[in-house]
Design a protein around this motif. Sequence first.
Motif, PDB file in Angstrom:
ATOM      1  N   GLY A   1      93.875 -10.746  18.760  1.00  0.00           N
ATOM      2  CA  GLY A   1      92.671 -11.345  18.351  1.00  0.00           C
ATOM      3  C   GLY A   1      91.397 -10.387  18.610  1.00  0.00           C
ATOM      4  N   ILE A   2      91.489  -9.715  19.837  1.00  0.00           N
ATOM      5  CA  ILE A   2      90.242  -8.890  20.287  1.00  0.00           C
ATOM      6  C   ILE A   2      90.361  -7.515  19.566  1.00  0.00           C
ATOM      7  CG2 ILE A   2      89.704  -7.509  22.316  1.00  0.00           C
ATOM      8  CD1 ILE A   2      90.262  -9.765  24.138  1.00  0.00           C
ATOM      9  N   ILE A   3      91.522  -7.127  19.286  1.00  0.00           N
ATOM     10  CA  ILE A   3      91.760  -5.911  18.713  1.00  0.00           C
ATOM     11  C   ILE A   3      91.076  -6.047  17.188  1.00  0.00           C
ATOM     12  CG2 ILE A   3      93.285  -4.455  17.548  1.00  0.00           C
ATOM     13  CD1 ILE A   3      95.112  -4.640  19.964  1.00  0.00           C
ATOM     14  N   ILE A   4      91.428  -7.127  16.566  1.00  0.00           N
ATOM     15  CA  ILE A   4      90.723  -7.333  15.053  1.00  0.00           C
ATOM     16  C   ILE A   4      89.356  -7.419  15.225  1.00  0.00           C
ATOM     17  CG2 ILE A   4      90.832  -8.890  13.328  1.00  0.00           C
ATOM     18  CD1 ILE A   4      93.703  -9.660  13.873  1.00  0.00           C
ATOM     19  N   SER A   5      88.863  -8.162  16.331  1.00  0.00           N
ATOM     20  CA  SER A   5      87.245  -8.318  16.362  1.00  0.00           C
ATOM     21  C   SER A   5      86.944  -7.032  16.525  1.00  0.00           C
ATOM     22  CB  SER A   5      87.191  -9.476  17.502  1.00  0.00           C
ATOM     23  OG  SER A   5      85.781  -9.664  17.605  1.00  0.00           O
ATOM     24  N   ILE A   6      87.310  -6.141  17.492  1.00  0.00           N
ATOM     25  CA  ILE A   6      86.552  -4.907  17.763  1.00  0.00           C
ATOM     26  C   ILE A   6      86.753  -4.078  16.477  1.00  0.00           C
ATOM     27  CG2 ILE A   6      86.801  -2.850  19.068  1.00  0.00           C
ATOM     28  CD1 ILE A   6      87.973  -4.416  21.374  1.00  0.00           C
ATOM     29  N   ALA A   7      87.713  -4.088  15.914  1.00  0.00           N
ATOM     30  CA  ALA A   7      87.763  -3.316  14.534  1.00  0.00           C
ATOM     31  C   ALA A   7      86.764  -3.567  13.507  1.00  0.00           C
ATOM     32  CB  ALA A   7      89.333  -3.309  13.916  1.00  0.00           C
ATOM     33  N   VAL A   8      86.498  -5.065  13.366  1.00  0.00           N
ATOM     34  CA  VAL A   8      85.428  -5.281  12.415  1.00  0.00           C
ATOM     35  C   VAL A   8      84.052  -4.919  12.795  1.00  0.00           C
ATOM     36  CG1 VAL A   8      86.894  -6.961  11.087  1.00  0.00           C
ATOM     37  CG2 VAL A   8      85.314  -7.734  12.953  1.00  0.00           C
ATOM     38  N   ARG A   9      83.959  -4.928  14.028  1.00  0.00           N
ATOM     39  CA  ARG A   9      82.365  -4.577  14.932  1.00  0.00           C
ATOM     40  C   ARG A   9      82.119  -3.023  14.472  1.00  0.00           C
ATOM     41  NH1 ARG A   9      80.202  -8.504  17.660  1.00  0.00           N
ATOM     42  NH2 ARG A   9      81.427 -10.438  17.996  1.00  0.00           N
ATOM     43  N   ASN A  10      83.302  -2.503  14.822  1.00  0.00           N
ATOM     44  CA  ASN A  10      83.186  -1.042  14.863  1.00  0.00           C
ATOM     45  C   ASN A  10      83.132  -0.049  13.493  1.00  0.00           C
ATOM     46  OD1 ASN A  10      82.926  -1.060  17.489  1.00  0.00           O
ATOM     47  ND2 ASN A  10      84.804  -0.425  18.152  1.00  0.00           N
ATOM     48  N   GLU A  11      83.889  -0.643  12.563  1.00  0.00           N
ATOM     49  CA  GLU A  11      83.899  -0.139  11.200  1.00  0.00           C
ATOM     50  C   GLU A  11      82.634  -0.445  10.366  1.00  0.00           C
ATOM     51  OE1 GLU A  11      85.852   2.043  10.347  1.00  0.00           O
ATOM     52  OE2 GLU A  11      86.747   2.154  12.276  1.00  0.00           O
ATOM     53  N   ALA A  12      81.596  -0.011  10.951  1.00  0.00           N
ATOM     54  CA  ALA A  12      80.049  -0.508  10.392  1.00  0.00           C
ATOM     55  C   ALA A  12      80.018   0.074   8.749  1.00  0.00           C
ATOM     56  CB  ALA A  12      79.128  -0.311  11.155  1.00  0.00           C
ATOM     57  N   GLN A  13      80.635   1.179   8.584  1.00  0.00           N
ATOM     58  CA  GLN A  13      80.294   1.602   7.133  1.00  0.00           C
ATOM     59  C   GLN A  13      81.123   1.030   6.040  1.00  0.00           C
ATOM     60  OE1 GLN A  13      82.286   2.956   9.491  1.00  0.00           O
ATOM     61  NE2 GLN A  13      83.996   3.966   8.597  1.00  0.00           N
ATOM     62  N   TRP A  14      81.982  -0.023   6.504  1.00  0.00           N
ATOM     63  CA  TRP A  14      82.760  -0.907   5.533  1.00  0.00           C
ATOM     64  C   TRP A  14      82.332  -2.343   5.980  1.00  0.00           C
ATOM     65  CZ3 TRP A  14      84.899   1.854   1.842  1.00  0.00           C
ATOM     66  CH2 TRP A  14      85.284   3.061   2.208  1.00  0.00           C
ATOM     67  N   THR A  15      82.263  -2.704   7.240  1.00  0.00           N
ATOM     68  CA  THR A  15      82.098  -4.147   7.312  1.00  0.00           C
ATOM     69  C   THR A  15      80.577  -4.715   7.661  1.00  0.00           C
ATOM     70  OG1 THR A  15      82.487  -3.822   9.789  1.00  0.00           O
ATOM     71  CG2 THR A  15      84.303  -4.429   8.354  1.00  0.00           C
ATOM     72  N   GLY A  16      79.551  -3.688   7.727  1.00  0.00           N
ATOM     73  CA  GLY A  16      78.279  -3.834   8.373  1.00  0.00           C
ATOM     74  C   GLY A  16      78.092  -3.963   9.805  1.00  0.00           C
ATOM     75  N   GLY A  17      79.223  -3.968  10.585  1.00  0.00           N
ATOM     76  CA  GLY A  17      79.223  -3.805  12.130  1.00  0.00           C
ATOM     77  C   GLY A  17      78.859  -5.163  12.589  1.00  0.00           C
ATOM     78  N   PRO A  18      78.025  -5.157  13.693  1.00  0.00           N
ATOM     79  CA  PRO A  18      77.610  -6.477  14.497  1.00  0.00           C
ATOM     80  C   PRO A  18      76.759  -7.421  13.480  1.00  0.00           C
ATOM     81  CG  PRO A  18      77.346  -4.598  15.906  1.00  0.00           C
ATOM     82  CD  PRO A  18      77.794  -4.012  14.390  1.00  0.00           C
TER      83      PRO A  18
END
Length: 310
Positions: free
Chosen positions: A119-136
């Motif tokens: 779960g932590i890996i998935i959470s970190i991935a969506v936070r760090n891929e800001a160009q796709w997910t908007g980041g935090p």
Amino acid sequence: MHKRAYFGLYIVIAVLAVLPFVLPNSFYVDLAIRMAINAVIVLGLNLLIGFAGQISLGHAGFLGIGAYASAVLPTHFGWNPVLAMLAGAVATGVLAAVVARPIFKLKGNYLAMATLGLGIIISIAVRNEAQWTGGPDGMPVPAFGLFGFELTSDKQWYWVVAALLTVSVWASLNLIDSPFGRALRALHGSEVASRVVGVDVVRYKVAIFVMSAVFASLMGSVTAHYVGFVTPNLADFFHSIELVTMVVIGGMASVYGSLIGAVLLTALPQALATFEGWETVAFGGILMVCMIFLPKGLVPTLAAKFGKAE
């Protein structure tokens, strides 16, 4: 399936049918929608934890995959929302199937830590891929549409999630009374005994983990479209703990306990908002009292007390 289980389902259908006509305003409709969404997620999680006896502390990560699939694919690639939702569910199922076999070789605290790490890996991935997910900061999600019709009002969303909840309760009741469900309860009781009588323990563990993850992914997509915005908080550790708490408070290995746990823990933060800064303390105190006096959860404890098997 026992007639009593069907009777409970009829009560759920009746409550869902009447509820939107008695709620005083849109705030309560919104709260009811969030309760129903959480209830569907917790139903799937309870099949894994309560019936199969396998802990998952990273389940919110699967919600995040579904939610961001429904945000990223239509926004950046022009996908139809329905296809994006299905793609998120398929990706979640594949990921769950791939990691399930090595994870479920572990037991107890080691299993809990492994699911937490996922779960932590998935959470970190969506936070760090800001160009796709908007980041935090997160990103907007397009409206959900099918054949030119878009869901825009709370009432429309209410009937959609009410239908999903009804189908999920019916499917869960049938599942636990099927040979598959009996196998899950057997491996919860004793994996060694289950193997002796011919239950393929690994296959059933993987199957229920994948099923529970897909439940979560689909409702993550529904949440994203309903809210219209998604942030990494949906996939973080604390949300996973909240979902597990709903299972425990309502009652493990109880379909209707899942509903009660989801309803109570979705409504409780709203009810405690008047404490102004002390709501977390009050929330924790209530949970402690429930665990001390109702250790098996609300529904199983009350059912046992009044001499009625669920």
